[in-house]
Design a protein around this motif. Structure first.
Motif, PDB file in Angstrom:
ATOM      1  N   GLN A   1      13.986  18.837  10.451  1.00 61.99           N
ATOM      2  CA  GLN A   1      13.189  20.052  10.269  1.00 61.99           C
ATOM      3  C   GLN A   1      12.675  20.164   8.837  1.00 61.99           C
ATOM      4  OE1 GLN A   1      12.128  20.797  13.317  1.00 61.99           O
ATOM      5  NE2 GLN A   1      12.038  22.890  12.569  1.00 61.99           N
ATOM      6  N   GLN A   2      13.529  19.861   7.874  1.00 64.81           N
ATOM      7  CA  GLN A   2      13.141  19.960   6.471  1.00 64.81           C
ATOM      8  C   GLN A   2      12.063  18.952   6.097  1.00 64.81           C
ATOM      9  OE1 GLN A   2      17.196  19.441   5.161  1.00 64.81           O
ATOM     10  NE2 GLN A   2      17.270  21.538   4.358  1.00 64.81           N
ATOM     11  N   LEU A   3      12.002  17.834   6.826  1.00 56.69           N
ATOM     12  CA  LEU A   3      10.956  16.841   6.557  1.00 56.69           C
ATOM     13  C   LEU A   3       9.571  17.449   6.735  1.00 56.69           C
ATOM     14  CD1 LEU A   3      12.301  13.680   8.448  1.00 56.69           C
ATOM     15  CD2 LEU A   3      12.405  14.130   5.995  1.00 56.69           C
ATOM     16  N   LYS A   4       9.462  18.451   7.606  1.00 59.57           N
ATOM     17  CA  LYS A   4       8.175  19.052   7.951  1.00 59.57           C
ATOM     18  C   LYS A   4       7.815  20.254   7.079  1.00 59.57           C
ATOM     19  CE  LYS A   4       8.938  17.511  12.633  1.00 59.57           C
ATOM     20  NZ  LYS A   4       9.321  17.888  13.973  1.00 59.57           N
ATOM     21  N   ASP A   5       8.657  20.599   6.120  1.00 57.90           N
ATOM     22  CA  ASP A   5       8.394  21.728   5.226  1.00 57.90           C
ATOM     23  C   ASP A   5       7.071  21.487   4.494  1.00 57.90           C
ATOM     24  OD1 ASP A   5       8.320  23.539   3.049  1.00 57.90           O
ATOM     25  OD2 ASP A   5      10.496  23.490   2.821  1.00 57.90           O
ATOM     26  N   PRO A   6       6.156  22.454   4.512  1.00 57.66           N
ATOM     27  CA  PRO A   6       4.867  22.263   3.838  1.00 57.66           C
ATOM     28  C   PRO A   6       4.987  22.104   2.316  1.00 57.66           C
ATOM     29  CG  PRO A   6       5.040  24.482   4.749  1.00 57.66           C
ATOM     30  CD  PRO A   6       6.236  23.723   5.226  1.00 57.66           C
ATOM     31  N   LYS A   7       6.145  22.424   1.754  1.00 51.33           N
ATOM     32  CA  LYS A   7       6.355  22.233   0.320  1.00 51.33           C
ATOM     33  C   LYS A   7       6.701  20.783  -0.012  1.00 51.33           C
ATOM     34  CE  LYS A   7       8.038  26.923  -0.376  1.00 51.33           C
ATOM     35  NZ  LYS A   7       9.209  27.737  -0.666  1.00 51.33           N
ATOM     36  N   VAL A   8       6.885  19.949   1.013  1.00 56.35           N
ATOM     37  CA  VAL A   8       7.285  18.556   0.825  1.00 56.35           C
ATOM     38  C   VAL A   8       6.110  17.637   1.124  1.00 56.35           C
ATOM     39  CG1 VAL A   8       8.885  16.744   1.554  1.00 56.35           C
ATOM     40  CG2 VAL A   8       9.669  19.118   1.441  1.00 56.35           C
ATOM     41  N   THR A   9       5.794  16.761   0.172  1.00 56.77           N
ATOM     42  CA  THR A   9       4.751  15.757   0.332  1.00 56.77           C
ATOM     43  C   THR A   9       5.415  14.388   0.373  1.00 56.77           C
ATOM     44  OG1 THR A   9       3.244  17.132  -0.973  1.00 56.77           O
ATOM     45  CG2 THR A   9       2.628  14.821  -0.672  1.00 56.77           C
ATOM     46  N   PHE A  10       5.079  13.582   1.373  1.00 48.21           N
ATOM     47  CA  PHE A  10       5.673  12.258   1.553  1.00 48.21           C
ATOM     48  C   PHE A  10       4.690  11.147   1.248  1.00 48.21           C
ATOM     49  CE2 PHE A  10       9.166  14.118   3.888  1.00 48.21           C
ATOM     50  CZ  PHE A  10      10.193  13.232   3.633  1.00 48.21           C
ATOM     51  N   TRP A  11       5.235  10.078   0.696  1.00 51.26           N
ATOM     52  CA  TRP A  11       4.506   8.832   0.532  1.00 51.26           C
ATOM     53  C   TRP A  11       5.268   7.741   1.266  1.00 51.26           C
ATOM     54  CZ3 TRP A  11       4.722  12.539  -3.102  1.00 51.26           C
ATOM     55  CH2 TRP A  11       3.517  12.951  -3.697  1.00 51.26           C
TER      56      TRP A  11
ATOM     57  N   ASP B   1       0.852  -1.180   0.000  1.00 50.66           N
ATOM     58  CA  ASP B   1       0.000   0.000   0.000  1.00 50.66           C
ATOM     59  C   ASP B   1       0.890   1.233   0.000  1.00 50.66           C
ATOM     60  OD1 ASP B   1      -2.346   1.613   0.288  1.00 50.66           O
ATOM     61  OD2 ASP B   1      -1.906   1.776   2.432  1.00 50.66           O
ATOM     62  N   ILE B   2       0.703   2.098  -0.999  1.00 55.40           N
ATOM     63  CA  ILE B   2       1.454   3.360  -1.060  1.00 55.40           C
ATOM     64  C   ILE B   2       0.459   4.482  -0.817  1.00 55.40           C
ATOM     65  CG2 ILE B   2       2.850   4.893  -2.483  1.00 55.40           C
ATOM     66  CD1 ILE B   2       3.821   2.365  -3.943  1.00 55.40           C
ATOM     67  N   ALA B   3       0.730   5.272   0.205  1.00 61.27           N
ATOM     68  CA  ALA B   3      -0.202   6.331   0.580  1.00 61.27           C
ATOM     69  C   ALA B   3       0.558   7.543   1.088  1.00 61.27           C
ATOM     70  CB  ALA B   3      -1.152   5.821   1.668  1.00 61.27           C
ATOM     71  N   LEU B   4      -0.132   8.683   1.052  1.00 64.81           N
ATOM     72  CA  LEU B   4       0.427   9.887   1.651  1.00 64.81           C
ATOM     73  C   LEU B   4       0.732   9.586   3.114  1.00 64.81           C
ATOM     74  CD1 LEU B   4      -1.911  12.634   0.170  1.00 64.81           C
ATOM     75  CD2 LEU B   4       0.475  12.194  -0.420  1.00 64.81           C
ATOM     76  N   ASP B   5       1.806  10.168   3.608  1.00 67.50           N
ATOM     77  CA  ASP B   5       2.223   9.904   4.985  1.00 67.50           C
ATOM     78  C   ASP B   5       2.450  11.232   5.684  1.00 67.50           C
ATOM     79  OD1 ASP B   5       3.923   9.173   7.319  1.00 67.50           O
ATOM     80  OD2 ASP B   5       3.871   7.190   6.382  1.00 67.50           O
ATOM     81  N   ASP B   6       1.851  11.397   6.854  1.00 67.30           N
ATOM     82  CA  ASP B   6       1.998  12.654   7.594  1.00 67.30           C
ATOM     83  C   ASP B   6       3.192  12.642   8.553  1.00 67.30           C
ATOM     84  OD1 ASP B   6       1.192  11.080   9.728  1.00 67.30           O
ATOM     85  OD2 ASP B   6      -0.712  12.120  10.039  1.00 67.30           O
ATOM     86  N   LEU B   7       3.984  11.584   8.522  1.00 70.74           N
ATOM     87  CA  LEU B   7       5.213  11.438   9.308  1.00 70.74           C
ATOM     88  C   LEU B   7       4.968  11.314  10.807  1.00 70.74           C
ATOM     89  CD1 LEU B   7       7.355  14.168   7.487  1.00 70.74           C
ATOM     90  CD2 LEU B   7       7.094  11.773   6.873  1.00 70.74           C
ATOM     91  N   SER B   8       3.715  11.186  11.224  1.00 71.27           N
ATOM     92  CA  SER B   8       3.404  11.224  12.650  1.00 71.27           C
ATOM     93  C   SER B   8       3.885  10.008  13.433  1.00 71.27           C
ATOM     94  CB  SER B   8       1.896  11.405  12.856  1.00 71.27           C
ATOM     95  OG  SER B   8       1.190  10.300  12.306  1.00 71.27           O
TER      96      SER B   8
END
Length: 151
Positions: free
Chosen positions: A39-49, A2-9
């Motif tokens: 810190q850069q992981l949380k940049d709103p310009k970055v979307t994670f899967w 399963d590949i999904a958006l990830d909020d890093l939480s």
């Protein structure tokens, strides 16, 4: 898988990328490592899967938006237990689909130049990426290679 958006939480991606960062020191001096820090992981310009199998993270990738209708692929990493099983290809495919849906004109990336990066480079080339000059804030560096894909 399963590949999904990830909020890093849950911290799984941060742990995977921290291990990746430690490995990079084998191949590149610190000034040539361009992985995102915590810190850069949380940049709103970055979307994670995140790619998960039975809820366990097996890989990740990110798309960092630039203001000029372009983006950069960041943080591509597959867990060592799942290398060469198609995880990276599926994540990369998802990122490209998203970049196209956002109407970006191209996506680019930076990766290492050591032989250890050959499988990643082969993956990018299989998806049509071609080598290019440094982009954005990157500078020419013998430890880096740069690739781009016109969309």
């Amino acid at each position: 898988m399963d590949i999904a958006l990830d909020d890093l939480s849950d911290g799984a991606i941060a742990r995977l990328l921290n291990a990746h960062m430690q490995q990079m020191h084998k191949y590149s001096p610190p000034e040539s490592i361009h992985a995102l820090d915590s810190q850069q992981l949380k940049d709103p310009k970055v979307t994670f899967w995140g790619a998960r199998i039975d809820g366990v993270l097996v890989g990740c990738g990110a798309l960092k938006a630039f203001g000029n209708n372009e983006a950069e692929i960041k943080s591509m990493k597959t867990a060592d237990t799942h290398l060469r099983q198609g995880v990276g290809a599926k994540i990369l495919q998802q990122i490209i689909i998203e970049a196209k849906s956002r109407r970006y004109c191209k996506v680019s990336l930076e990766t290492g130049s050591d032989a250890a990066f050959a499988p990643a480079i082969a993956l990018y080339q299989r998806f049509g990426f071609v080598e290019c000059e440094p982009f954005g804030e990157y500078e020419a560096d013998p430890y880096s290679r740069f690739f781009t894909l016109a969309l």
